[in-house]
Scaffold this motif. Structure first.
Motif, PDB file in Angstrom:
ATOM      1  N   GLU A 145     -12.930 -15.442  -3.592  1.00 49.25           N
ATOM      2  CA  GLU A 145     -11.888 -14.541  -4.074  1.00 49.25           C
ATOM      3  C   GLU A 145     -12.452 -13.227  -4.620  1.00 49.25           C
ATOM      4  OE1 GLU A 145      -7.637 -14.776  -6.407  1.00 49.25           O
ATOM      5  OE2 GLU A 145      -9.164 -16.278  -6.851  1.00 49.25           O
ATOM      6  N   ASN A 146     -13.490 -13.306  -5.438  1.00 54.02           N
ATOM      7  CA  ASN A 146     -14.064 -12.083  -5.998  1.00 54.02           C
ATOM      8  C   ASN A 146     -14.643 -11.183  -4.917  1.00 54.02           C
ATOM      9  OD1 ASN A 146     -13.380 -12.821  -8.610  1.00 54.02           O
ATOM     10  ND2 ASN A 146     -15.350 -13.792  -9.021  1.00 54.02           N
ATOM     11  N   LYS A 147     -15.335 -11.780  -3.961  1.00 57.51           N
ATOM     12  CA  LYS A 147     -15.913 -11.012  -2.852  1.00 57.51           C
ATOM     13  C   LYS A 147     -14.821 -10.391  -1.997  1.00 57.51           C
ATOM     14  CE  LYS A 147     -19.173  -9.537  -0.083  1.00 57.51           C
ATOM     15  NZ  LYS A 147     -20.075  -8.436  -0.494  1.00 57.51           N
ATOM     16  N   LEU A 148     -13.733 -11.105  -1.793  1.00 60.38           N
ATOM     17  CA  LEU A 148     -12.623 -10.569  -1.013  1.00 60.38           C
ATOM     18  C   LEU A 148     -11.985  -9.370  -1.707  1.00 60.38           C
ATOM     19  CD1 LEU A 148     -10.905 -13.850   0.248  1.00 60.38           C
ATOM     20  CD2 LEU A 148     -12.197 -12.192   1.609  1.00 60.38           C
ATOM     21  N   LYS A 149     -11.822  -9.449  -3.014  1.00 62.03           N
ATOM     22  CA  LYS A 149     -11.275  -8.306  -3.751  1.00 62.03           C
ATOM     23  C   LYS A 149     -12.172  -7.088  -3.576  1.00 62.03           C
ATOM     24  CE  LYS A 149      -8.976 -10.983  -7.397  1.00 62.03           C
ATOM     25  NZ  LYS A 149      -8.999 -11.342  -8.840  1.00 62.03           N
ATOM     26  N   GLU A 150     -13.456  -7.303  -3.704  1.00 60.67           N
ATOM     27  CA  GLU A 150     -14.427  -6.221  -3.556  1.00 60.67           C
ATOM     28  C   GLU A 150     -14.377  -5.617  -2.146  1.00 60.67           C
ATOM     29  OE1 GLU A 150     -19.278  -6.011  -3.240  1.00 60.67           O
ATOM     30  OE2 GLU A 150     -18.400  -7.376  -4.715  1.00 60.67           O
ATOM     31  N   THR A 151     -14.175  -6.467  -1.161  1.00 64.04           N
ATOM     32  CA  THR A 151     -14.180  -6.015   0.238  1.00 64.04           C
ATOM     33  C   THR A 151     -12.877  -5.341   0.634  1.00 64.04           C
ATOM     34  OG1 THR A 151     -15.675  -7.833   0.824  1.00 64.04           O
ATOM     35  CG2 THR A 151     -14.461  -6.796   2.629  1.00 64.04           C
ATOM     36  N   LEU A 152     -11.751  -5.897   0.195  1.00 63.92           N
ATOM     37  CA  LEU A 152     -10.450  -5.423   0.677  1.00 63.92           C
ATOM     38  C   LEU A 152      -9.871  -4.268  -0.130  1.00 63.92           C
ATOM     39  CD1 LEU A 152      -8.638  -8.789   1.554  1.00 63.92           C
ATOM     40  CD2 LEU A 152     -10.251  -7.442   2.915  1.00 63.92           C
ATOM     41  N   THR A 153     -10.219  -4.157  -1.398  1.00 66.01           N
ATOM     42  CA  THR A 153      -9.610  -3.130  -2.246  1.00 66.01           C
ATOM     43  C   THR A 153      -9.778  -1.713  -1.684  1.00 66.01           C
ATOM     44  OG1 THR A 153      -9.805  -4.455  -4.265  1.00 66.01           O
ATOM     45  CG2 THR A 153      -9.597  -2.085  -4.542  1.00 66.01           C
ATOM     46  N   PRO A 154     -10.972  -1.307  -1.228  1.00 63.52           N
ATOM     47  CA  PRO A 154     -11.097   0.058  -0.688  1.00 63.52           C
ATOM     48  C   PRO A 154     -10.184   0.315   0.506  1.00 63.52           C
ATOM     49  CG  PRO A 154     -13.264  -0.883  -1.113  1.00 63.52           C
ATOM     50  CD  PRO A 154     -12.276  -1.998  -1.256  1.00 63.52           C
ATOM     51  N   VAL A 155     -10.003  -0.680   1.365  1.00 63.03           N
ATOM     52  CA  VAL A 155      -9.136  -0.518   2.537  1.00 63.03           C
ATOM     53  C   VAL A 155      -7.683  -0.389   2.101  1.00 63.03           C
ATOM     54  CG1 VAL A 155      -8.438  -1.502   4.754  1.00 63.03           C
ATOM     55  CG2 VAL A 155     -10.765  -1.889   3.896  1.00 63.03           C
ATOM     56  N   VAL A 156      -7.283  -1.225   1.157  1.00 65.84           N
ATOM     57  CA  VAL A 156      -5.918  -1.157   0.634  1.00 65.84           C
ATOM     58  C   VAL A 156      -5.662   0.193  -0.012  1.00 65.84           C
ATOM     59  CG1 VAL A 156      -4.350  -2.080  -1.121  1.00 65.84           C
ATOM     60  CG2 VAL A 156      -5.653  -3.649   0.331  1.00 65.84           C
ATOM     61  N   MET A 157      -6.602   0.640  -0.833  1.00 65.68           N
ATOM     62  CA  MET A 157      -6.465   1.925  -1.520  1.00 65.68           C
ATOM     63  C   MET A 157      -6.329   3.068  -0.522  1.00 65.68           C
ATOM     64  SD  MET A 157      -6.480   3.615  -4.446  1.00 65.68           S
ATOM     65  CE  MET A 157      -7.374   2.757  -5.731  1.00 65.68           C
ATOM     66  N   GLU A 158      -7.168   3.055   0.486  1.00 63.35           N
ATOM     67  CA  GLU A 158      -7.139   4.122   1.490  1.00 63.35           C
ATOM     68  C   GLU A 158      -5.810   4.137   2.244  1.00 63.35           C
ATOM     69  OE1 GLU A 158      -9.584   5.563   5.521  1.00 63.35           O
ATOM     70  OE2 GLU A 158     -10.280   3.843   4.352  1.00 63.35           O
ATOM     71  N   THR A 159      -5.313   2.960   2.614  1.00 56.33           N
ATOM     72  CA  THR A 159      -4.056   2.877   3.361  1.00 56.33           C
ATOM     73  C   THR A 159      -2.880   3.317   2.506  1.00 56.33           C
ATOM     74  OG1 THR A 159      -4.972   1.025   4.619  1.00 56.33           O
ATOM     75  CG2 THR A 159      -2.609   1.380   4.782  1.00 56.33           C
ATOM     76  N   LEU A 160      -2.858   2.890   1.249  1.00 57.02           N
ATOM     77  CA  LEU A 160      -1.787   3.302   0.351  1.00 57.02           C
ATOM     78  C   LEU A 160      -1.771   4.818   0.159  1.00 57.02           C
ATOM     79  CD1 LEU A 160      -1.997   0.562  -2.445  1.00 57.02           C
ATOM     80  CD2 LEU A 160      -0.212   0.799  -0.709  1.00 57.02           C
ATOM     81  N   ALA A 161      -2.950   5.409  -0.015  1.00 61.12           N
ATOM     82  CA  ALA A 161      -3.033   6.853  -0.215  1.00 61.12           C
ATOM     83  C   ALA A 161      -2.638   7.610   1.057  1.00 61.12           C
ATOM     84  CB  ALA A 161      -4.446   7.229  -0.642  1.00 61.12           C
ATOM     85  N   LYS A 162      -3.117   7.106   2.186  1.00 64.76           N
ATOM     86  CA  LYS A 162      -2.846   7.769   3.466  1.00 64.76           C
ATOM     87  C   LYS A 162      -1.364   7.776   3.791  1.00 64.76           C
ATOM     88  CE  LYS A 162      -3.994   7.336   8.388  1.00 64.76           C
ATOM     89  NZ  LYS A 162      -4.770   6.539   9.380  1.00 64.76           N
ATOM     90  N   ASN A 163      -0.655   6.735   3.407  1.00 59.81           N
ATOM     91  CA  ASN A 163       0.765   6.605   3.731  1.00 59.81           C
ATOM     92  C   ASN A 163       1.675   6.926   2.539  1.00 59.81           C
ATOM     93  OD1 ASN A 163       0.742   5.457   6.597  1.00 59.81           O
ATOM     94  ND2 ASN A 163      -0.619   4.049   5.537  1.00 59.81           N
ATOM     95  N   SER A 164       1.122   7.625   1.546  1.00 62.92           N
ATOM     96  CA  SER A 164       1.889   8.088   0.379  1.00 62.92           C
ATOM     97  C   SER A 164       2.424   6.936  -0.467  1.00 62.92           C
ATOM     98  CB  SER A 164       3.059   8.991   0.817  1.00 62.92           C
ATOM     99  OG  SER A 164       2.579  10.080   1.574  1.00 62.92           O
ATOM    100  N   GLY A 165       1.814   5.765  -0.364  1.00 63.18           N
ATOM    101  CA  GLY A 165       2.282   4.640  -1.149  1.00 63.18           C
ATOM    102  C   GLY A 165       2.098   4.846  -2.641  1.00 63.18           C
ATOM    103  N   LEU A 166       0.952   5.384  -3.033  1.00 67.47           N
ATOM    104  CA  LEU A 166       0.699   5.608  -4.449  1.00 67.47           C
ATOM    105  C   LEU A 166       1.669   6.633  -5.021  1.00 67.47           C
ATOM    106  CD1 LEU A 166      -3.214   5.673  -4.406  1.00 67.47           C
ATOM    107  CD2 LEU A 166      -1.714   3.767  -5.011  1.00 67.47           C
ATOM    108  N   ALA A 167       1.939   7.680  -4.245  1.00 62.67           N
ATOM    109  CA  ALA A 167       2.880   8.706  -4.700  1.00 62.67           C
ATOM    110  C   ALA A 167       4.294   8.137  -4.810  1.00 62.67           C
ATOM    111  CB  ALA A 167       2.858   9.888  -3.732  1.00 62.67           C
ATOM    112  N   GLN A 168       4.702   7.345  -3.826  1.00 62.54           N
ATOM    113  CA  GLN A 168       6.034   6.736  -3.871  1.00 62.54           C
ATOM    114  C   GLN A 168       6.176   5.820  -5.080  1.00 62.54           C
ATOM    115  OE1 GLN A 168       7.457   4.960  -0.151  1.00 62.54           O
ATOM    116  NE2 GLN A 168       5.968   6.194   0.969  1.00 62.54           N
ATOM    117  N   TYR A 169       5.120   5.076  -5.365  1.00 63.57           N
ATOM    118  CA  TYR A 169       5.162   4.153  -6.495  1.00 63.57           C
ATOM    119  C   TYR A 169       5.304   4.927  -7.811  1.00 63.57           C
ATOM    120  CZ  TYR A 169       3.662   0.368  -9.632  1.00 63.57           C
ATOM    121  OH  TYR A 169       3.589  -0.574 -10.630  1.00 63.57           O
ATOM    122  N   GLY A 170       4.537   6.000  -7.934  1.00 62.21           N
ATOM    123  CA  GLY A 170       4.636   6.825  -9.135  1.00 62.21           C
ATOM    124  C   GLY A 170       6.019   7.421  -9.308  1.00 62.21           C
ATOM    125  N   GLN A 171       6.608   7.897  -8.211  1.00 61.07           N
ATOM    126  CA  GLN A 171       7.954   8.474  -8.280  1.00 61.07           C
ATOM    127  C   GLN A 171       8.986   7.415  -8.657  1.00 61.07           C
ATOM    128  OE1 GLN A 171       8.460  10.181  -4.385  1.00 61.07           O
ATOM    129  NE2 GLN A 171       6.944  11.810  -4.740  1.00 61.07           N
TER     130      GLN A 171
END
Length: 251
Positions: free
Chosen positions: A151-177
Motif C-alpha cells: 500500500e505505501n509503495k503504491l501511494k508513492e507510485t500512483l500519487t504523481p500520476v493522479v496529481m498530473e491528471t487532476l491538474a491537466k484536466n482542471s480537477g484541482l481547480a474545479q474542486y477548489g471552486q
C-alpha cells in the motif's frame, strides 16, 4: 532374508501396538502425503492465478469508464463535498454528469496500470510456505496480504500520476471552486459563526484522496478475482479420488 523378515515382524508389532492395521496406516500415510502435495500445488496455483488476475483487473480498471462505470470501485466526491445537500443522490443516479467526478475517476483509470509492477514484485516474494498459509486462510487472504505489503509503495507510485491528471484536466481547480461555492452557501445559510457547519471540515487533499480510493478500488476488484480463483480450485478438489480429499472436504 531372515533380517528382512525380522524387521517386518518388528514393524508389524510396533504398528499393531500403536493401534490400527499396518496396511491401513500405510494407506493413511500415503493419503496424507498426497493431500499435502496436492494442497501445496493448489497454493502455487493460487499465487500464479492471482498474478494473471492482477493483469486482468488492472486492464479492466484502466479502460475508459473502468472506475466510473463500476459501482464497486467508483470514486465519489470527497468530504465535505459529498455531504452537500442532495448531491449524493444526484451523483449516484447519474455519475457521468458531474465534471469533477469524471476527472477523478479518469485519474484513477490513468494511474492504475502503474500498480501492476509493484503488485507482481510483491507476489514474487511469496514463498511456498507463505503461499500455503494464504491458501488455508480466508477467501481474500492473498489480496489482504498484498495490500499490507504494497500500500505505501503504491501511494508513492500512483500519487504523481493522479496529481498530473487532476491538474491537466482542471480537477484541482474545479474542486477548489466547488469548495468555495459550498462555503459561500454555508455563510448565507448560517451567518452566525457559532452555527454548526453544514459539511465536514477540514477539506480533503484531492490528490491524496483519489490515490487512496484508486488503491482501495483496485484491491476490492482483486479480492473478487481471488474469490473466483479459489472457487475454481475448490472445484478441482472435488474431482479428487475420495482417499486423497482433505478430511474436511470428505462427506
Amino acid at each position: 532374508m531372515r533380517a528382512l523378515v525380522a524387521c517386518f515382524l518388528a514393524l508389524s508389532l510396533l504398528t499393531s501396538c500403536a493401534g490400527g492395521h499396518p496396511l491401513d496406516q500405510m494407506k493413511s500415510g500415503i493419503s496424507h502425503f498426497a493431500e499435502e502435495k496436492f494442497r501445496n500445488s493448489l497454493a502455487g496455483q493460487l499465487v500464479k492465478g492471482l498474478g494473471q488476475g492482477i493483469h486482468l483487473v488492472a486492464n479492466e480498471l484502466a479502460r475508459p469508464g473502468g472506475y466510473l462505470d463500476n459501482p464497486l470501485v467508483r470514486i465519489l466526491l470527497p468530504p465535505p463535498v459529498n455531504l452537500a445537500l442532495g448531491l449524493i443522490r444526484d451523483i449516484q443516479a447519474r455519475p457521468d454528469v458531474n465534471p469533477l467526478l469524471l476527472v477523478m475517476n479518469r485519474a484513477a483509470e490513468t494511474a492504475v496500470p502503474g500498480a501492476v509492477p509493484v503488485l507482481l514484485a510483491a507476489l514474487d516474494q511469496i514463498d511456498a510456505i507463505r503461499a500455503r498459509g494464504l491458501l488455508d486462510a480466508g477467501k481474500t487472504a492473498a489480496t489482504d496480504y498484498l495490500k499490507e505489503q504494497t500500500e505505501n509503495k503504491l501511494k508513492e507510485t500512483l500519487t504523481p500520476v493522479v496529481m498530473e491528471t487532476l491538474a491537466k484536466n482542471s480537477g484541482l481547480a474545479q474542486y477548489g471552486q466547488l469548495l468555495a461555492t459550498l462555503h459561500a452557501q454555508r455563510q448565507v445559510r448560517d451567518p452566525d459563526p457559532a452555527a454548526p457547519p453544514t459539511f465536514d471540515e477540514p477539506q480533503v487533499d484531492l490528490a491524496d484522496y483519489v490515490t487512496q480510493q484508486t488503491i482501495n478500488g483496485l484491491f476490492k476488484a482483486i479480492g473478487v478475482e481471488e474469490e473466483r480463483i479459489r472457487d475454481d480450485l475448490d472445484r478441482t478438489e472435488l474431482d479428487l479420488p475420495e482417499m486423497l480429499k482433505p478430511a474436511e472436504k470428505r462427506p
